[in-house]
Design a protein around this motif. Structure first.
Motif, mmCIF file in Angstrom:
data_model
loop_
_atom_site.group_PDB
_atom_site.id
_atom_site.type_symbol
_atom_site.label_atom_id
_atom_site.label_comp_id
_atom_site.label_asym_id
_atom_site.label_seq_id
_atom_site.Cartn_x
_atom_site.Cartn_y
_atom_site.Cartn_z
ATOM 1 N N VAL A 1 -21.468 1.132 20.702
ATOM 2 C CA VAL A 1 -20.793 1.303 21.981
ATOM 3 C C VAL A 1 -21.659 2.194 22.863
ATOM 4 N N ASP A 2 -22.019 1.677 24.031
ATOM 5 C CA ASP A 2 -22.821 2.434 24.999
ATOM 6 C C ASP A 2 -24.102 2.979 24.360
ATOM 7 N N GLY A 3 -24.728 2.151 23.511
ATOM 8 C CA GLY A 3 -25.989 2.519 22.887
ATOM 9 C C GLY A 3 -25.875 3.301 21.597
ATOM 10 N N ARG A 4 -24.667 3.752 21.235
ATOM 11 C CA ARG A 4 -24.502 4.501 19.997
ATOM 12 C C ARG A 4 -24.168 3.552 18.851
ATOM 13 N N GLN A 5 -24.980 3.591 17.783
ATOM 14 C CA GLN A 5 -24.760 2.779 16.601
ATOM 15 C C GLN A 5 -23.865 3.533 15.615
ATOM 16 N N TYR A 6 -22.857 2.840 15.080
ATOM 17 C CA TYR A 6 -21.949 3.458 14.112
ATOM 18 C C TYR A 6 -22.366 3.103 12.685
ATOM 19 N N ASP A 7 -22.157 4.044 11.781
ATOM 20 C CA ASP A 7 -22.563 3.900 10.389
ATOM 21 C C ASP A 7 -21.611 2.935 9.675
ATOM 22 N N LEU A 8 -22.155 1.827 9.157
ATOM 23 C CA LEU A 8 -21.347 0.820 8.468
ATOM 24 C C LEU A 8 -21.848 0.633 7.030
ATOM 25 N N LYS A 9 -22.222 1.697 6.365
ATOM 26 C CA LYS A 9 -22.796 1.591 5.026
ATOM 27 C C LYS A 9 -21.770 1.124 3.996
ATOM 28 N N LYS A 10 -20.543 1.541 4.140
ATOM 29 C CA LYS A 10 -19.517 1.199 3.156
ATOM 30 C C LYS A 10 -18.852 -0.140 3.502
ATOM 31 N N ASP A 11 -18.302 -0.789 2.481
ATOM 32 C CA ASP A 11 -17.590 -2.044 2.686
ATOM 33 C C ASP A 11 -16.197 -1.781 3.249
ATOM 34 N N GLY A 12 -15.633 -2.821 3.866
ATOM 35 C CA GLY A 12 -14.279 -2.718 4.372
ATOM 36 C C GLY A 12 -14.127 -3.361 5.732
ATOM 37 N N ILE A 13 -13.002 -3.092 6.352
ATOM 38 C CA ILE A 13 -12.738 -3.561 7.719
ATOM 39 C C ILE A 13 -12.749 -2.340 8.639
ATOM 40 N N TYR A 14 -13.594 -2.408 9.671
ATOM 41 C CA TYR A 14 -13.751 -1.309 10.618
ATOM 42 C C TYR A 14 -12.991 -1.635 11.899
ATOM 43 N N ILE A 15 -12.280 -0.647 12.416
ATOM 44 C CA ILE A 15 -11.502 -0.829 13.642
ATOM 45 C C ILE A 15 -11.786 0.349 14.576
ATOM 46 N N LEU A 16 -12.305 0.034 15.757
ATOM 47 C CA LEU A 16 -12.611 1.055 16.773
ATOM 48 C C LEU A 16 -11.713 0.828 17.987
ATOM 49 N N VAL A 17 -11.148 1.912 18.513
ATOM 50 C CA VAL A 17 -10.246 1.834 19.663
ATOM 51 C C VAL A 17 -10.885 2.536 20.858
ATOM 52 N N PHE A 18 -10.981 1.807 21.974
ATOM 53 C CA PHE A 18 -11.667 2.304 23.173
ATOM 54 C C PHE A 18 -10.693 2.308 24.348
ATOM 55 N N ASP A 19 -10.593 3.443 25.064
ATOM 56 C CA ASP A 19 -9.739 3.556 26.244
ATOM 57 C C ASP A 19 -10.481 2.960 27.441
#
Length: 512
Positions: free
Chosen positions: A466-484
């Motif tokens: 988001v806006d150039g920032r990469q989020y760490d996704l090393k672990k398995d699962g379902i990722y959910i990000l909430v943006f205003d």
């Protein structure tokens, strides 16, 4: 001899009949052209000034004119009469054309030129066709309109973006002749007859949407200069030559926006060029604090103020005008009594729009406060999902590796556990984008009032930024990000994990 005279008289009669036919044909052609044209605020602004008395001040430009300068506020508090001769996305050659159009009808004490269109690139005629037609079609058929169309087409051709049906810009009836529904429109007939006035002297009260939360710019102040697009610079100097030739006072002005440093550098160059012709330049982006501008309340989108911002811009600019130019105060003059009556009507509309802004701003603030509580929900994932599925937010969802059991409560966004990979982009509960497979290339989009970019992919190519920032996704699962979407910030991010027959667990990211 009499026979010869009779032939001469017959010849004159034929010539007169033919001339009469041409006049009638011209009359029918022009009226038919006016009847088929688009009707709307652009044409109303341009046509309306022809039915008005002389103004002290006329502001010329695009949307950053007709939602910025409030003529009735300038009347009430300063006693000056003014008008916005402005249409959407007005480009430099059209601004020059409007200036010539104005000066053929009247000569105000001051012309205020909006400089926003002189920054940035020129674009192409194909991408700008809609606005260009509304600009040029708003002008009456005349030699001056032909020149404006020519200048506009040359402007795009000079920038390498001139591919269009040029002839139809001159003879717009060729573009609109099959719009038969317009024959039944009362406003089309009124416009055809030229009997039109702009209700608020060219100002537009934007009411839907009328509020956006904008981030105040930082590190934009500079004394550096940047080159203008050569085509735009040429247009600017041609306009300045026209103003000098007409001997009319001109103020060049830049309305407040969340300005960038690059734009400020171009404004500095415009100021230098204007000064070389003896014209003042007012860059209100240098005076946010002095204007009392509130970026959380005074804009309706990232490029335009709402009525709260407009009244601050109008007062600040009117103060500057009063200080630098001789503009009479007509308040109390019986000849201007109608302005007092019209002001009351404009004030009523302003109050109604302000009430809408207050309502929208309050709703967005409440949603933001609620969103910040997402990270405090620790136990009930279903409660968290219900709070996150708000129409004020955008939710980015992806899966990676081993996913939780199928019993996971993700039906709000059409997600479950199981073996399939998934991507979901949702606003509230409404899907913006869905995929049940890994993409060859990440999906890209923008969200929020600042149009922040994001990218997302799932599975082995899983990524979330988001806006150039990469989020760490090393672990398995379902990722959910909430943006205003209004405050342009990430509110929370969670990962849901687990194994078949063992249910699921979830956790908040500590840093998101």
């Amino acid at each position: 001899m009499g026979h010869v005279s009779a032939k001469i008289r017959a010849g004159y009669k034929k010539m007169l009949n033919f001339a009469g036919f041409l006049i009638l044909l011209g009359f029918v052609f022009t009226r038919t052209t006016y009847l088929f044209r688009n009707c709307g605020m652009d044409r109303e602004h341009v046509l309306g000034i022809r039915n008005e008395e002389k103004f002290d001040v006329v502001c010329i430009g695009g949307s950053s004119t007709f939602v910025y300068w409030e003529p009735y506020l300038a009347w009430k508090e300063y006693g000056m009469t003014s008008y916005n001769l402005a249409t959407n996305s007005a480009n430099p050659p059209v601004i020059s054309g409007y200036t010539k159009y104005l000066l053929r009808m009247q000569k105000p004490e001051l012309v205020v030129i909006d400089v926003r269109s002189f920054t940035g690139g020129t674009g192409t005629i194909s991408s700008d066709e809609g606005p260009v037609r509304k600009m040029t079609d708003s002008l009456p058929l005349s030699i001056q309109r032909i020149q404006t169309v020519t200048d506009t087409l040359n402007y795009y051709n000079a920038s390498g973006g001139g591919q269009s049906d040029n002839l139809s810009f001159y003879f717009d009836i060729a573009k609109y002749h099959n719009e038969y529904a317009r024959l039944g429109g009362e406003v089309n007939w009124k416009y055809m007859a030229g009997k039109c006035k702009s209700r608020y002297k060219g100002f537009e009260f934007i009411s839907n949407p009328c509020h956006a939360v904008i981030k105040e710019p930082e590190d934009y102040r500079t004394k550096e200069r940047a080159e203008l697009d050569p085509v735009k610079e040429k247009s600017l100097k041609a306009l300045l030559e026209e103003l000098k030739k007409s001997r009319v006072n001109a103020l060049f002005a830049a309305g407040p926006i969340p300005v960038s440093k690059d734009t400020q550098m171009q404004y500095n160059t415009i100021s230098d060029i204007a000064a070389s012709y003896g014209c003042e330049f007012l860059n209100t982006n240098d005076y946010y604090e002095e204007m009392g501008l509130d970026f959380s309340k005074d804009f309706y989108n990232a490029g335009h103020v709402n009525v709260y911002g407009a009244e601050k811009y109008t007062r600040f600019t009117a103060d500057f005008i009063k200080e630098h130019y001789r503009i009479a105060d007509h308040r109390g003059d019986e000849a201007y009594e109608q302005w007092d009556a019209d002001y009351l009507e404009a004030k009523e509309q302003e109050m109604a729009v302000k009430a809408l802004i207050d309502e929208q701003a309050d709703a967005k603030e409440k949603a933001n406060r609620a969103g910040k509580r997402l990270k405090t929900v620790k136990e009930d994932f279903l409660e968290w999902c219900g709070m996150a599925a708000d129409e004020n937010y955008t939710v980015l969802i992806l899966s990676k590796g081993n996913k939780p059991a199928a019993g996971m409560p993700g039906r709000l966004w059409n997600i479950t556990g199981g073996e399939r990979e998934l991507i979901r982009v949702c606003t509230g509960r409404q899907a913006v984008y869905e995929s049940d497979a890994v993409l060859d290339e990440a999906y890209h989009g923008v969200f929020g009032s600042d149009n922040k970019g994001y990218e997302i992919n799932c599975g082995e190519k899983g990524c979330l930024a988001v806006d150039g920032r990469q989020y760490d996704l090393k672990k398995d699962g379902i990722y959910i990000l909430v943006f205003d979407n209004h405050y342009n910030q990430v509110l929370d991010m969670v990962r849901v994990s687990g194994k078949d027959k063992q249910g699921y667990v979830w956790e908040h990211f500590k840093k998101f």
